[in-house]
Scaffold this active site. Structure first.
Site, PDB file in Angstrom:
ATOM      1  N   ASP A  13      15.866 -26.035   3.096  1.00  0.00           N
ATOM      2  CA  ASP A  13      15.890 -24.639   3.526  1.00  0.00           C
ATOM      3  C   ASP A  13      14.467 -24.094   3.537  1.00  0.00           C
ATOM      4  O   ASP A  13      13.555 -24.710   2.982  1.00  0.00           O
ATOM      5  CB  ASP A  13      16.757 -23.830   2.542  1.00  0.00           C
ATOM      6  CG  ASP A  13      16.784 -22.352   2.881  1.00  0.00           C
ATOM      7  OD1 ASP A  13      17.077 -22.016   4.044  1.00  0.00           O
ATOM      8  OD2 ASP A  13      16.510 -21.521   1.999  1.00  0.00           O
ATOM      9  N   SER A  14      14.329 -22.912   4.112  1.00  0.00           N
ATOM     10  CA  SER A  14      13.021 -22.256   4.163  1.00  0.00           C
ATOM     11  C   SER A  14      12.588 -21.744   2.784  1.00  0.00           C
ATOM     12  O   SER A  14      11.417 -21.428   2.585  1.00  0.00           O
ATOM     13  CB  SER A  14      13.079 -21.086   5.137  1.00  0.00           C
ATOM     14  OG  SER A  14      14.138 -20.213   4.783  1.00  0.00           O
ATOM     15  N   TYR A  45      11.341 -17.903   7.422  1.00  0.00           N
ATOM     16  CA  TYR A  45      11.252 -18.555   8.725  1.00  0.00           C
ATOM     17  C   TYR A  45      11.904 -17.678   9.812  1.00  0.00           C
ATOM     18  O   TYR A  45      11.619 -17.834  10.985  1.00  0.00           O
ATOM     19  CB  TYR A  45      12.022 -19.883   8.707  1.00  0.00           C
ATOM     20  CG  TYR A  45      11.321 -21.059   8.072  1.00  0.00           C
ATOM     21  CD1 TYR A  45      10.255 -20.896   7.184  1.00  0.00           C
ATOM     22  CD2 TYR A  45      11.747 -22.351   8.365  1.00  0.00           C
ATOM     23  CE1 TYR A  45       9.644 -21.996   6.606  1.00  0.00           C
ATOM     24  CE2 TYR A  45      11.135 -23.451   7.792  1.00  0.00           C
ATOM     25  CZ  TYR A  45      10.090 -23.280   6.916  1.00  0.00           C
ATOM     26  OH  TYR A  45       9.492 -24.376   6.346  1.00  0.00           O
ATOM     27  N   GLY A  46      12.801 -16.801   9.361  1.00  0.00           N
ATOM     28  CA  GLY A  46      13.667 -16.055  10.300  1.00  0.00           C
ATOM     29  C   GLY A  46      12.958 -15.173  11.301  1.00  0.00           C
ATOM     30  O   GLY A  46      13.563 -14.721  12.266  1.00  0.00           O
ATOM     31  N   CYS A  76      19.375 -24.237   6.173  1.00  0.00           N
ATOM     32  CA  CYS A  76      18.795 -23.004   6.719  1.00  0.00           C
ATOM     33  C   CYS A  76      19.327 -22.778   8.136  1.00  0.00           C
ATOM     34  O   CYS A  76      19.151 -23.622   9.016  1.00  0.00           O
ATOM     35  CB  CYS A  76      17.281 -23.159   6.748  1.00  0.00           C
ATOM     36  SG  CYS A  76      16.423 -21.759   7.461  1.00  0.00           S
ATOM     37  N   ASN A  77      19.956 -21.635   8.342  1.00  0.00           N
ATOM     38  CA  ASN A  77      20.510 -21.323   9.663  1.00  0.00           C
ATOM     39  C   ASN A  77      19.405 -21.236  10.713  1.00  0.00           C
ATOM     40  O   ASN A  77      19.581 -21.648  11.854  1.00  0.00           O
ATOM     41  CB  ASN A  77      21.253 -19.990   9.617  1.00  0.00           C
ATOM     42  CG  ASN A  77      22.551 -20.101   8.851  1.00  0.00           C
ATOM     43  OD1 ASN A  77      23.616 -20.200   9.431  1.00  0.00           O
ATOM     44  ND2 ASN A  77      22.476 -20.114   7.532  1.00  0.00           N
ATOM     45  N   THR A  78      18.260 -20.686  10.307  1.00  0.00           N
ATOM     46  CA  THR A  78      17.158 -20.526  11.260  1.00  0.00           C
ATOM     47  C   THR A  78      16.646 -21.893  11.722  1.00  0.00           C
ATOM     48  O   THR A  78      16.449 -22.127  12.918  1.00  0.00           O
ATOM     49  CB  THR A  78      16.028 -19.688  10.614  1.00  0.00           C
ATOM     50  OG1 THR A  78      16.577 -18.439  10.194  1.00  0.00           O
ATOM     51  CG2 THR A  78      14.900 -19.454  11.575  1.00  0.00           C
ATOM     52  N   GLU A 155      17.252 -10.700  -1.927  1.00  0.00           N
ATOM     53  CA  GLU A 155      16.249 -11.202  -2.876  1.00  0.00           C
ATOM     54  C   GLU A 155      15.908 -10.136  -3.920  1.00  0.00           C
ATOM     55  O   GLU A 155      15.543 -10.457  -5.050  1.00  0.00           O
ATOM     56  CB  GLU A 155      15.015 -11.702  -2.124  1.00  0.00           C
ATOM     57  CG  GLU A 155      15.403 -12.890  -1.245  1.00  0.00           C
ATOM     58  CD  GLU A 155      14.305 -13.877  -0.950  1.00  0.00           C
ATOM     59  OE1 GLU A 155      13.157 -13.637  -1.329  1.00  0.00           O
ATOM     60  OE2 GLU A 155      14.624 -14.916  -0.327  1.00  0.00           O
ATOM     61  N   CYS A 187      23.539 -16.910   7.754  1.00  0.00           N
ATOM     62  CA  CYS A 187      22.253 -16.948   7.036  1.00  0.00           C
ATOM     63  C   CYS A 187      22.547 -17.346   5.600  1.00  0.00           C
ATOM     64  O   CYS A 187      23.563 -16.925   5.026  1.00  0.00           O
ATOM     65  CB  CYS A 187      21.589 -15.578   7.089  1.00  0.00           C
ATOM     66  SG  CYS A 187      20.092 -15.458   6.084  1.00  0.00           S
ATOM     67  N   THR A 188      21.637 -18.146   5.027  1.00  0.00           N
ATOM     68  CA  THR A 188      21.828 -18.632   3.658  1.00  0.00           C
ATOM     69  C   THR A 188      22.033 -17.505   2.638  1.00  0.00           C
ATOM     70  O   THR A 188      22.689 -17.702   1.630  1.00  0.00           O
ATOM     71  CB  THR A 188      20.568 -19.406   3.212  1.00  0.00           C
ATOM     72  OG1 THR A 188      19.411 -18.636   3.552  1.00  0.00           O
ATOM     73  CG2 THR A 188      20.501 -20.761   3.868  1.00  0.00           C
ATOM     74  N   HIS A 189      21.451 -16.346   2.907  1.00  0.00           N
ATOM     75  CA  HIS A 189      21.487 -15.257   1.923  1.00  0.00           C
ATOM     76  C   HIS A 189      22.783 -14.451   1.933  1.00  0.00           C
ATOM     77  O   HIS A 189      23.099 -13.784   0.950  1.00  0.00           O
ATOM     78  CB  HIS A 189      20.327 -14.293   2.174  1.00  0.00           C
ATOM     79  CG  HIS A 189      18.989 -14.836   1.799  1.00  0.00           C
ATOM     80  ND1 HIS A 189      18.510 -16.030   2.294  1.00  0.00           N
ATOM     81  CD2 HIS A 189      18.029 -14.353   0.971  1.00  0.00           C
ATOM     82  CE1 HIS A 189      17.307 -16.262   1.796  1.00  0.00           C
ATOM     83  NE2 HIS A 189      16.989 -15.259   0.984  1.00  0.00           N
TER      84      HIS A 189
HETATM   85  N1  DGL Z   1      17.164 -19.480   5.219  1.00  0.00           N
HETATM   86  C1  DGL Z   1      17.066 -18.511   6.291  1.00  0.00           C
HETATM   87  C2  DGL Z   1      18.339 -18.593   7.152  1.00  0.00           C
HETATM   88  O1  DGL Z   1      19.368 -19.088   6.726  1.00  0.00           O
HETATM   89  C3  DGL Z   1      16.870 -17.099   5.776  1.00  0.00           C
HETATM   90  C4  DGL Z   1      15.512 -16.861   5.143  1.00  0.00           C
HETATM   91  C5  DGL Z   1      14.379 -17.001   6.134  1.00  0.00           C
HETATM   92  O2  DGL Z   1      14.223 -16.139   7.029  1.00  0.00           O
HETATM   93  O3  DGL Z   1      13.650 -17.975   6.029  1.00  0.00           O
HETATM   94  O4  DGL Z   1      18.317 -18.177   8.282  1.00  0.00           O
END
Ligand code: DGL
Length: 268
Positions: A13-14, A45-46, A76-78, A155, A187-189
């Site tokens: 993940d990012s 990363y988003g 990571c979805n991004t 966060e 998104c992971t969050h």
């Molecule tokens: N992990 C990113 C996602 O799932 C979210 C955090 C980021 O923007 O890097 O899209």
């Protein structure tokens, strides 16, 4: 049994967000060894360009492949949205990504095929969820919304805070106006916001947690390829990050839902 069954699953993940996927994997597959990589020095990363994300993703995938992983999970979805094919092209081991898992989850959940998707700006601009869902259900109607403020709010630990609630109401207004029956948390969050989001969307909309969907898909693939770890001893968990920022431990443990130990810093 496959000779590499005892090797770890590589998850990346990012940053710390992908620990929601690790948590789901630990619960669903309690005997699997896991090695995690979070690019905490370069997150988020988003909001970054496709070229930059592709470059970082390649670096991370190569790092984990050198650890002899039996499977790569793009948590990571991004990264999954814009660089999943790059990982598939370079990897000798199977690659699973959260977007494909989330898309499958959406199709099996939605009855009206009216699906909302929320994610980072890069994920939403890529249209990757719509493409993945249409592959399984061409008739589905997809309504997407970028929610850039959710990552910093999570966060910050504002999981049930009036500011987060108001932000969610504002972001979700246009999507809810389309009579969706399912909302994909792309998104992971976002899994950490599940109770608040369920409240905001109401009981008529079902939430698809892509972390849980990912754990299900991983379990199915391991079974199908005869690659599940046959050992019934406590598994080994290792975490690699590129920086240990302020509050890393607290935030990481919130995502993982347990103590975060065995953390190594990688300097690139
Ligand atoms: N992990 C990113 C996602 O799932 C979210 C955090 C980021 O923007 O890097 O899209």
């Amino acid at each position: 049994m496959n000779p590499s069954s005892g090797n770890p699953i590589g998850v990346f993940d990012s940053g710390v967000g992908g620990l929601t996927v690790v948590r789901a994997l630990m619960e669903r597959l309690p005997f699997e060894n896991i090695v995690y990589f979070g690019d905490t020095a370069r997150v988020p990363y988003g909001v970054k360009s496709v070229e930059t994300i592709a470059h970082y993703t390649t670096q991370i995938a190569e790092f984990l492949l050198a650890k002899d992983v039996k499977l790569l999970v793009v948590a990571c979805n991004t990264m999954a949205a814009v660089a999943s094919q790059i990982v598939k092209d370079l990897s000798p081991v199977p690659v699973l990504d959260v977007i494909d898992a989330g898309a499958l989850g959406a199709i099996s959940t939605s009855t009206k095929k009216q699906v909302g998707v929320i994610g980072t700006p890069t994920t939403i601009n890529s249209n990757a969820y719509a493409r993945a869902i249409h592959q399984y259900e061409p008739e589905a109607r997809i309504f997407s919304q970028a929610c850039p403020l959710f990552v910093p709010l999570v966060e910050e630990g504002w999981l049930d805070h009036p500011v987060t609630r108001l932000t969610a109401q504002e972001y979700l207004k246009p999507v809810l106006a389309q009579n969706i029956d399912t909302l994909v948390l792309g998104c992971t969050h976002y899994p950490l916001l599940k109770p608040l989001l369920q409240d905001v969307v109401g009981s008529g909309v079902r939430l698809v947690d892509s972390a849980e969907a990912m754990a299900e898909e991983t379990a199915a693939l391991l079974a199908e390829m005869n690659m599940a770890n046959p050992q019934r001893t406590p598994p080994r968990y290792e975490f690699y990050v590129t920086d240990v920022p302020l509050r890393f431990q607290t935030i990481g443990e919130r995502f993982l839902g347990r103590t975060l130990s065995n953390v190594h810093v990688v300097k690139w």
